[in-house]
Design a protein around this motif. Structure first.
Motif, PDB file in Angstrom:
ATOM      1  N   LEU A  38       0.828  -1.200   0.000  1.00 45.29           N
ATOM      2  CA  LEU A  38       0.000   0.000   0.000  1.00 45.29           C
ATOM      3  C   LEU A  38       0.863   1.252   0.000  1.00 45.29           C
ATOM      4  N   VAL A  39       0.438   2.257  -0.765  1.00 41.98           N
ATOM      5  CA  VAL A  39       1.096   3.563  -0.796  1.00 41.98           C
ATOM      6  C   VAL A  39       0.087   4.615  -0.336  1.00 41.98           C
ATOM      7  N   ASN A  40       0.453   5.397   0.676  1.00 40.13           N
ATOM      8  CA  ASN A  40      -0.391   6.487   1.168  1.00 40.13           C
ATOM      9  C   ASN A  40       0.241   7.820   0.809  1.00 40.13           C
ATOM     10  N   VAL A  41      -0.563   8.758   0.334  1.00 42.32           N
ATOM     11  CA  VAL A  41      -0.094  10.119   0.059  1.00 42.32           C
ATOM     12  C   VAL A  41      -0.896  11.068   0.940  1.00 42.32           C
ATOM     13  N   HIS A  42      -0.228  11.646   1.945  1.00 46.44           N
ATOM     14  CA  HIS A  42      -0.883  12.586   2.857  1.00 46.44           C
ATOM     15  C   HIS A  42      -0.769  13.994   2.280  1.00 46.44           C
ATOM     16  N   ILE A  43      -1.905  14.655   2.095  1.00 47.79           N
ATOM     17  CA  ILE A  43      -1.967  15.974   1.464  1.00 47.79           C
ATOM     18  C   ILE A  43      -2.410  17.008   2.492  1.00 47.79           C
ATOM     19  N   THR A  44      -1.642  18.065   2.628  1.00 47.83           N
ATOM     20  CA  THR A  44      -1.997  19.199   3.495  1.00 47.83           C
ATOM     21  C   THR A  44      -2.190  20.416   2.614  1.00 47.83           C
ATOM     22  N   LYS A  45      -3.393  21.009   2.635  1.00 48.04           N
ATOM     23  CA  LYS A  45      -3.700  22.139   1.760  1.00 48.04           C
ATOM     24  C   LYS A  45      -4.283  23.337   2.505  1.00 48.04           C
ATOM     25  N   GLY A  46      -4.506  23.197   3.812  1.00 49.69           N
ATOM     26  CA  GLY A  46      -5.088  24.300   4.563  1.00 49.69           C
ATOM     27  C   GLY A  46      -6.488  24.618   4.072  1.00 49.69           C
ATOM     28  N   GLY A  61       7.233  -2.124 -14.122  1.00 49.32           N
ATOM     29  CA  GLY A  61       7.119  -3.393 -13.408  1.00 49.32           C
ATOM     30  C   GLY A  61       6.113  -3.386 -12.281  1.00 49.32           C
ATOM     31  N   PHE A  62       5.453  -2.241 -12.049  1.00 48.90           N
ATOM     32  CA  PHE A  62       4.443  -2.139 -11.001  1.00 48.90           C
ATOM     33  C   PHE A  62       3.079  -1.854 -11.625  1.00 48.90           C
ATOM     34  N   THR A  63       2.041  -2.458 -11.053  1.00 53.53           N
ATOM     35  CA  THR A  63       0.672  -2.214 -11.500  1.00 53.53           C
ATOM     36  C   THR A  63      -0.130  -1.626 -10.344  1.00 53.53           C
ATOM     37  N   PRO A  64      -0.729  -0.415 -10.524  1.00 56.84           N
ATOM     38  CA  PRO A  64      -1.475   0.210  -9.428  1.00 56.84           C
ATOM     39  C   PRO A  64      -2.940  -0.221  -9.391  1.00 56.84           C
ATOM     40  N   GLY A  78      -0.330   4.048 -17.713  1.00 56.26           N
ATOM     41  CA  GLY A  78       0.745   3.119 -17.989  1.00 56.26           C
ATOM     42  C   GLY A  78       2.073   3.520 -17.391  1.00 56.26           C
ATOM     43  N   SER A  79       2.218   4.805 -17.054  1.00 54.98           N
ATOM     44  CA  SER A  79       3.468   5.273 -16.453  1.00 54.98           C
ATOM     45  C   SER A  79       3.252   6.151 -15.225  1.00 54.98           C
ATOM     46  N   GLN A  80       2.058   6.744 -15.105  1.00 52.08           N
ATOM     47  CA  GLN A  80       1.789   7.576 -13.940  1.00 52.08           C
ATOM     48  C   GLN A  80       0.321   7.529 -13.559  1.00 52.08           C
ATOM     49  N   ILE A  81       0.089   7.682 -12.258  1.00 57.26           N
ATOM     50  CA  ILE A  81      -1.264   7.811 -11.720  1.00 57.26           C
ATOM     51  C   ILE A  81      -1.651   9.280 -11.741  1.00 57.26           C
ATOM     52  N   LYS A  82      -2.874   9.547 -12.116  1.00 57.81           N
ATOM     53  CA  LYS A  82      -3.399  10.913 -12.100  1.00 57.81           C
ATOM     54  C   LYS A  82      -4.715  10.911 -11.329  1.00 57.81           C
ATOM     55  N   ILE A  83      -4.800  11.732 -10.296  1.00 56.64           N
ATOM     56  CA  ILE A  83      -6.055  11.922  -9.561  1.00 56.64           C
ATOM     57  C   ILE A  83      -6.449  13.384  -9.708  1.00 56.64           C
ATOM     58  N   ILE A  84      -7.656  13.628 -10.215  1.00 52.48           N
ATOM     59  CA  ILE A  84      -8.112  14.987 -10.512  1.00 52.48           C
ATOM     60  C   ILE A  84      -9.342  15.317  -9.688  1.00 52.48           C
ATOM     61  N   TRP A  85      -9.321  16.520  -9.089  1.00 51.68           N
ATOM     62  CA  TRP A  85     -10.475  17.054  -8.369  1.00 51.68           C
ATOM     63  C   TRP A  85     -10.927  18.345  -9.060  1.00 51.68           C
ATOM     64  N   LEU A  86     -12.183  18.386  -9.520  1.00 50.80           N
ATOM     65  CA  LEU A  86     -12.718  19.653 -10.031  1.00 50.80           C
ATOM     66  C   LEU A  86     -12.848  20.655  -8.893  1.00 50.80           C
ATOM     67  N   GLU A  87     -13.099  20.130  -7.704  1.00 48.97           N
ATOM     68  CA  GLU A  87     -13.120  20.941  -6.484  1.00 48.97           C
ATOM     69  C   GLU A  87     -12.476  20.117  -5.385  1.00 48.97           C
ATOM     70  N   ALA A 102       3.998  -5.657  -7.538  1.00 49.91           N
ATOM     71  CA  ALA A 102       5.283  -5.812  -8.203  1.00 49.91           C
ATOM     72  C   ALA A 102       5.272  -7.075  -9.056  1.00 49.91           C
ATOM     73  N   ALA A 103       5.714  -6.967 -10.290  1.00 49.25           N
ATOM     74  CA  ALA A 103       5.780  -8.129 -11.182  1.00 49.25           C
ATOM     75  C   ALA A 103       6.788  -9.143 -10.640  1.00 49.25           C
ATOM     76  N   PRO A 104       6.621 -10.429 -10.959  1.00 47.10           N
ATOM     77  CA  PRO A 104       7.529 -11.458 -10.433  1.00 47.10           C
ATOM     78  C   PRO A 104       8.986 -11.268 -10.832  1.00 47.10           C
ATOM     79  N   ASN A 105       9.239 -10.552 -11.948  1.00 48.73           N
ATOM     80  CA  ASN A 105      10.617 -10.389 -12.413  1.00 48.73           C
ATOM     81  C   ASN A 105      11.246  -9.058 -12.008  1.00 48.73           C
ATOM     82  N   VAL A 106      10.550  -8.249 -11.208  1.00 48.18           N
ATOM     83  CA  VAL A 106      11.089  -6.953 -10.790  1.00 48.18           C
ATOM     84  C   VAL A 106      12.120  -7.158  -9.692  1.00 48.18           C
TER      85      VAL A 106
END
Length: 284
Positions: A38-46, A61-64, A78-87, A102-106
């Motif tokens: 698991l990967v957590n991204v903590h965001i602080t925006k005030g 070699g990683f699949t999200p 395929g190369s980056q995750i994008k999360i978009i908020w209109l608000e 992680a793929a078995p060969n990574v």
């Protein structure tokens, strides 16, 4: 009055500049090839509000798999995750999370990088977390009993889930498969189904009130509940006995799913394989 007005012209830009966003990326430092984490991204925006975009660059070699996006739109190109908020969410601090397989060969050192941008009526803001380095260790598909390590910290964050302990060999040269079912307060129908490798036969070890079925023709091992146990988590186990013949050249790969009823719908989650020790829980 003129002095007050002039002072306000100095203070307002300072207040705008004082507002900022920050990111903190949390993930394991070491993982094994073929495993999930698991990967957590903590965001602080005030108090900042407006359009937001989070980009996380994923090493090859990683699949999200999306876990928690705080009502944002989750995409992977395929190369980056994008999360978009209109608000952006109203909370001053919040967390998004995703799983990486992680793929078995990574193998080797991998780096996860990211950036966050936020556009408001007063201007735009941008932040980057500290790059996170992960060491991927190559491992066999069957672990010996003494090489299994403890790793419980992330399990509760997954919600309804099923986690397979990396199979290990017992004294009779049988592969022992332990699976932790994390079901919360669900009590209705449940089915756990695993596809086992060629050359083995599955036998139930711990069923936890389930009906165990092994279908030799399609190599499926199943645990079936019309009503699941009332405890919020439990373990089922089975053993794989090798059939006659050479198995050295056959890949030992197990895949599976946990299906459960939630209201009037049936949901499915993939069974994750992790280097955790569930034998201790079986002994309690």
């Amino acid at each position: 009055m003129k002095k007050i007005f002039a002072l306000s012209l100095l203070i307002i830009p300072y207040l705008l500049q004082a507002q900022s966003i920050s990111l903190n990326l949390k993930a394991p430092e070491e993982v094994y090839s073929g495993s999930d984490f698991l990967v957590n991204v903590h965001i602080t925006k005030g108090n900042l509000e407006g359009f937001g975009r989070l980009l996380i660059k994923i090493p090859g070699g990683f699949t999200p798999v999306e876990k928690k996006s705080a009502h944002g739109k989750f995409e992977f190109d395929g190369s980056q995750i994008k999360i978009i908020w209109l608000e952006m969410p109203k909370e001053q601090q919040f967390t998004v999370s995703f799983a990486l397989k992680a793929a078995p060969n990574v193998e080797g050192y991998k780096v996860i990088r990211g950036e966050m941008s936020l556009a408001t009526g007063d201007g735009s803001y941008r932040a980057e977390p500290r790059p996170h380095i992960i060491t991927v260790k190559k491992t066999d598909n069957i672990a010996t009993a003494d090489s299994v390590v403890f790793e419980y910290s992330y399990i509760k964050e997954l919600g309804v889930s099923a986690i397979r302990q990396k199979p290990y060999l017992n004294d009779s040269n049988q592969a022992v498969v332990n699976i932790l079912v994390n079901k919360g307060d669900l009590t209705g129908f449940g089915k756990l189904e695993e596809s086992i490798p060629p050359g083995y036969t599955a036998h139930s070890l711990v069923s936890n009130s389930a009906i165990f079925i092994y279908n030799k023709s399609n190599r499926k091992a199943k645990f079936l509940w019309m009503n699941m146990p009332r405890v919020d988590h439990f373990i089922v186990s089975y053993i794989l006995s090798p059939n006659k013949g050479k198995l050295e050249d056959i890949p030992f790969i197990i895949t599976g799913e946990f299906m459960y009823a939630e209201g009037s719908t049936t949901k499915t989650v993939e069974i994750l394989e992790r280097n955790i020790d569930l034998k201790k829980m079986l002994e309690e």
